[in-house]
Design a protein around this motif. Structure first.
Motif, PDB file in Angstrom:
ATOM      1  N   ARG A  53       0.829  -1.210   0.000  1.00 10.96           N
ATOM      2  CA  ARG A  53       0.000   0.000   0.000  1.00 10.96           C
ATOM      3  C   ARG A  53       0.866   1.263   0.000  1.00 10.96           C
ATOM      4  O   ARG A  53       0.480   2.295  -0.556  1.00 10.96           O
ATOM      5  N   GLN A  54       2.055   1.170   0.640  1.00  8.41           N
ATOM      6  CA  GLN A  54       2.943   2.319   0.679  1.00  8.41           C
ATOM      7  C   GLN A  54       3.543   2.619  -0.693  1.00  8.41           C
ATOM      8  O   GLN A  54       3.879   3.760  -1.006  1.00  8.41           O
ATOM      9  N   ARG A  55       3.690   1.580  -1.534  1.00 10.65           N
ATOM     10  CA  ARG A  55       4.358   1.749  -2.822  1.00 10.65           C
ATOM     11  C   ARG A  55       3.402   1.818  -4.001  1.00 10.65           C
ATOM     12  O   ARG A  55       3.710   2.422  -5.020  1.00 10.65           O
ATOM     13  N   LEU A  56       2.244   1.168  -3.883  1.00  7.07           N
ATOM     14  CA  LEU A  56       1.306   1.097  -5.008  1.00  7.07           C
ATOM     15  C   LEU A  56      -0.106   1.396  -4.526  1.00  7.07           C
ATOM     16  O   LEU A  56      -0.691   0.630  -3.765  1.00  7.07           O
ATOM     17  N   LYS A  57      -0.632   2.510  -4.976  1.00  6.78           N
ATOM     18  CA  LYS A  57      -1.972   2.938  -4.569  1.00  6.78           C
ATOM     19  C   LYS A  57      -2.920   2.823  -5.750  1.00  6.78           C
ATOM     20  O   LYS A  57      -2.612   3.294  -6.855  1.00  6.78           O
ATOM     21  N   LEU A  58      -4.070   2.180  -5.524  1.00  2.42           N
ATOM     22  CA  LEU A  58      -5.086   2.036  -6.563  1.00  2.42           C
ATOM     23  C   LEU A  58      -6.190   3.050  -6.309  1.00  2.42           C
ATOM     24  O   LEU A  58      -6.791   3.067  -5.228  1.00  2.42           O
ATOM     25  N   VAL A  59      -6.448   3.913  -7.299  1.00  4.35           N
ATOM     26  CA  VAL A  59      -7.475   4.942  -7.158  1.00  4.35           C
ATOM     27  C   VAL A  59      -8.381   4.900  -8.386  1.00  4.35           C
ATOM     28  O   VAL A  59      -8.118   4.186  -9.354  1.00  4.35           O
ATOM     29  N   SER A  60      -9.457   5.693  -8.340  1.00  2.00           N
ATOM     30  CA  SER A  60     -10.404   5.678  -9.454  1.00  2.00           C
ATOM     31  C   SER A  60     -10.918   7.067  -9.771  1.00  2.00           C
ATOM     32  O   SER A  60     -10.880   7.975  -8.924  1.00  2.00           O
ATOM     33  N   VAL A  61     -11.389   7.228 -11.004  1.00  2.00           N
ATOM     34  CA  VAL A  61     -12.051   8.457 -11.450  1.00  2.00           C
ATOM     35  C   VAL A  61     -13.325   8.042 -12.185  1.00  2.00           C
ATOM     36  O   VAL A  61     -13.401   6.947 -12.739  1.00  2.00           O
ATOM     37  N   PRO A  62     -14.343   8.891 -12.202  1.00  2.00           N
ATOM     38  CA  PRO A  62     -15.591   8.558 -12.907  1.00  2.00           C
ATOM     39  C   PRO A  62     -15.388   8.478 -14.415  1.00  2.00           C
ATOM     40  O   PRO A  62     -14.524   9.145 -14.981  1.00  2.00           O
ATOM     41  N   ASP A  63     -16.212   7.637 -15.050  1.00  2.00           N
ATOM     42  CA  ASP A  63     -16.205   7.585 -16.520  1.00  2.00           C
ATOM     43  C   ASP A  63     -17.388   8.341 -17.109  1.00  2.00           C
ATOM     44  O   ASP A  63     -17.549   8.401 -18.332  1.00  2.00           O
ATOM     45  N   GLY A  64     -18.234   8.921 -16.240  1.00  2.00           N
ATOM     46  CA  GLY A  64     -19.360   9.721 -16.705  1.00  2.00           C
ATOM     47  C   GLY A  64     -20.634   8.945 -16.941  1.00  2.00           C
ATOM     48  O   GLY A  64     -21.686   9.544 -17.201  1.00  2.00           O
ATOM     49  N   LEU A  65     -20.582   7.614 -16.868  1.00  2.00           N
ATOM     50  CA  LEU A  65     -21.770   6.788 -17.082  1.00  2.00           C
ATOM     51  C   LEU A  65     -22.415   6.416 -15.758  1.00  2.00           C
ATOM     52  O   LEU A  65     -21.752   6.400 -14.716  1.00  2.00           O
ATOM     53  N   GLY A  66     -23.707   6.115 -15.819  1.00  5.14           N
ATOM     54  CA  GLY A  66     -24.426   5.701 -14.633  1.00  5.14           C
ATOM     55  C   GLY A  66     -24.366   4.190 -14.435  1.00  5.14           C
ATOM     56  O   GLY A  66     -23.932   3.457 -15.332  1.00  5.14           O
ATOM     57  N   PRO A  67     -24.784   3.689 -13.281  1.00  8.02           N
ATOM     58  CA  PRO A  67     -24.737   2.235 -13.014  1.00  8.02           C
ATOM     59  C   PRO A  67     -25.592   1.427 -13.970  1.00  8.02           C
ATOM     60  O   PRO A  67     -25.358   0.240 -14.167  1.00  8.02           O
ATOM     61  N   GLU A  68     -26.590   2.073 -14.575  1.00 10.19           N
ATOM     62  CA  GLU A  68     -27.480   1.359 -15.498  1.00 10.19           C
ATOM     63  C   GLU A  68     -26.931   1.303 -16.921  1.00 10.19           C
ATOM     64  O   GLU A  68     -27.456   0.576 -17.773  1.00 10.19           O
ATOM     65  N   ASP A  69     -25.870   2.047 -17.202  1.00  8.70           N
ATOM     66  CA  ASP A  69     -25.343   2.130 -18.562  1.00  8.70           C
ATOM     67  C   ASP A  69     -24.521   0.896 -18.936  1.00  8.70           C
ATOM     68  O   ASP A  69     -23.880   0.273 -18.085  1.00  8.70           O
ATOM     69  N   ASN A  70     -24.529   0.576 -20.220  1.00  5.96           N
ATOM     70  CA  ASN A  70     -23.803  -0.568 -20.746  1.00  5.96           C
ATOM     71  C   ASN A  70     -22.389  -0.147 -21.137  1.00  5.96           C
ATOM     72  O   ASN A  70     -22.194   0.556 -22.127  1.00  5.96           O
TER      73      ASN A  70
END
Length: 306
Positions: free
Chosen positions: A61-78
Motif C-alpha cells: 500500500r505504501q508503494r502502489l496505490k489504486l485509485v479511481s475516477v468517474p467515466d461519466g456513465l451511470g450504473p445502469e449504462d452498458n
C-alpha cells in the motif's frame, strides 16, 4: 536527498490494456518508486473485488496505490458500448484526472506526480501531463507490429488501400517488411466490418497515435527484440520492455500456471505447441536477468528516477 519519484498510471478501461500496465506498475513499484494506478470506478471496483486477501498489505500500500475516477456513465449504462463509453470519458474524465494530479501535487513531500505512464491510446492524458510539465511514457500493450502498421496509415490511404474511415478499398495483402507476416486488408487492427461506427472510433485512435508519439518522452512496448526484431526495425524509437509476464506478486490477477494451463488446453497440434513453447522460452529469457527487456526496463527506470 533527491526528489521522491511518483509515477501515475492511466490505462484505457479494457482488460487487454489494464493488465499489462498493472504488471508494469508492480515492477516499477518494486524499484521503490511510488506508484498511483488510476482506473475508472467500474474497473477499479472489479480489480479490488478480485484481489486475494493477502495481496494489498501495508507494505504494498505504501508503494502502489489504486485509485479511481468517474467515466461519466451511470450504473445502469452498458459499458460494453464502446462508442458511448469513449464519448463519456472524453467529456468528463480529463477534468477528474487533472484534479487528482493537482491534489497530489498540493500535498508535497514526495506526493508530486513526476511521470505519467499511460496506454498509447490515452492521448488526452498525455496532453494534460505535458501542460503540467510532467514526464510522459506511452506503453503499447501489444506487439510492435501493430504500431508499425499504424504508422503506415497515411501511406495506406495515399495508395488507396483504405479510405479515411479505415475501410478497405482493395482486397490485397499488406507487406511491411520481409521478416513480418502479411496482413489481409480485412484483418487490420481497427477493422470492424459489421460495425463501421465503432471501426471509425478505433481508426481515429490509430490516427491520433502519431500526435501522441510527438508529445511523449518514451514509447514502451510489451514485447522484446528477440520476438519482434523485424517490426522493431521499422519503429526504432520504441523501447521493448516485455513481454510483461505475471510475477509472484500478481497471482491474484493472473498467474503463470494459469497461462500454462490455458496454453496446454488450447494447443493440441504438435507443431503449434512446439513453436509456442519456443516463444515462451524466448520471452522468459528476454525478461530475465541479462535479457534485453530487463536491461531496457532498468534503463527506463533510471531515466524516470533521474
Amino acid at each position: 536527498m533527491g526528489v521522491q519519484r511518483h509515477v501515475l498510471f492511466v490505462p484505457i478501461p479494457a482488460q487487454g490494456h489494464v493488465a499489462p500496465l498493472m504488471k508494469l506498475a508492480q515492477q516499477i513499484a518494486d524499484y521503490d518508486i511510488k506508484v498511483t494506478f488510476v482506473n475508472t470506478e467500474f474497473i477499479h471496483n472489479k480489480i479490488i473485488s478480485s484481489l486475494p486477501e493477502n495481496y494489498y498489505d501495508e507494505n504494498r500500500r505504501q508503494r502502489l496505490k489504486l485509485v479511481s475516477v468517474p467515466d461519466g456513465l451511470g450504473p445502469e449504462d452498458n459499458r460494453t458500448d464502446f462508442l458511448k463509453l469513449t464519448d463519456s470519458m472524453l467529456r468528463v474524465t480529463p477534468g477528474y484526472l487533472k484534479d487528482l494530479i493537482d491534489q497530489s501535487n498540493r500535498i508535497g513531500e514526495g506526493e508530486e506526480i513526476t511521470c505519467l505512464i499511460g496506454d498509447l491510446s490515452v492521448g488526452w492524458a498525455f496532453k494534460i501531463a505535458e501542460e503540467m510539465g510532467i514526464m510522459r511514457a506511452a506503453l503499447l500493450p501489444c506487439a510492435s507490429a501493430a504500431l508499425a502498421l499504424t504508422l503506415q496509415v497515411p501511406k495506406l490511404i495515399e495508395t488507396g488501400i483504405i479510405d479515411t474511415n479505415g475501410t478497405t478499398l482493395k482486397n490485397e495483402l499488406i507487406h511491411l517488411s520481409k521478416g513480418m507476416p502479411s496482413w489481409s486488408s480485412y484483418e487490420l487492427i481497427w477493422s470492424c466490418q459489421n460495425d463501421l461506427a465503432t471501426q471509425k472510433v478505433f481508426f481515429d485512435y490509430t490516427a491520433d497515435t502519431h500526435k501522441t508519439m510527438e508529445i511523449v518522452n518514451w514509447i514502451l512496448c510489451n514485447s522484446s527484440y528477440e520476438i519482434d526484431q523485424p517490426a522493431f526495425d521499422l519503429v526504432p524509437n520504441v523501447l521493448p520492455i516485455g513481454p510483461l509476464l505475471a510475477s509472484k506478486h500478481t497471482n491474484g490477477i493472473i498467474g503463470r500456471q494459469e497461462i500454462k494451463d490455458k496454453i496446454k488446453k488450447l494447443l493440441s497440434d504438435d507443431g503449434i505447441r512446439e513453436t509456442s513453447l519456443k516463444l515462451m522460452e524466448v520471452a522468459r529469457k528476454s525478461v530475465s536477468q541479462g535479457g534485453s527487456s530487463k536491461r531496457n526496463l532498468e534503463y527506463f527506470i533510471e531515466q524516470i528516477k533521474g
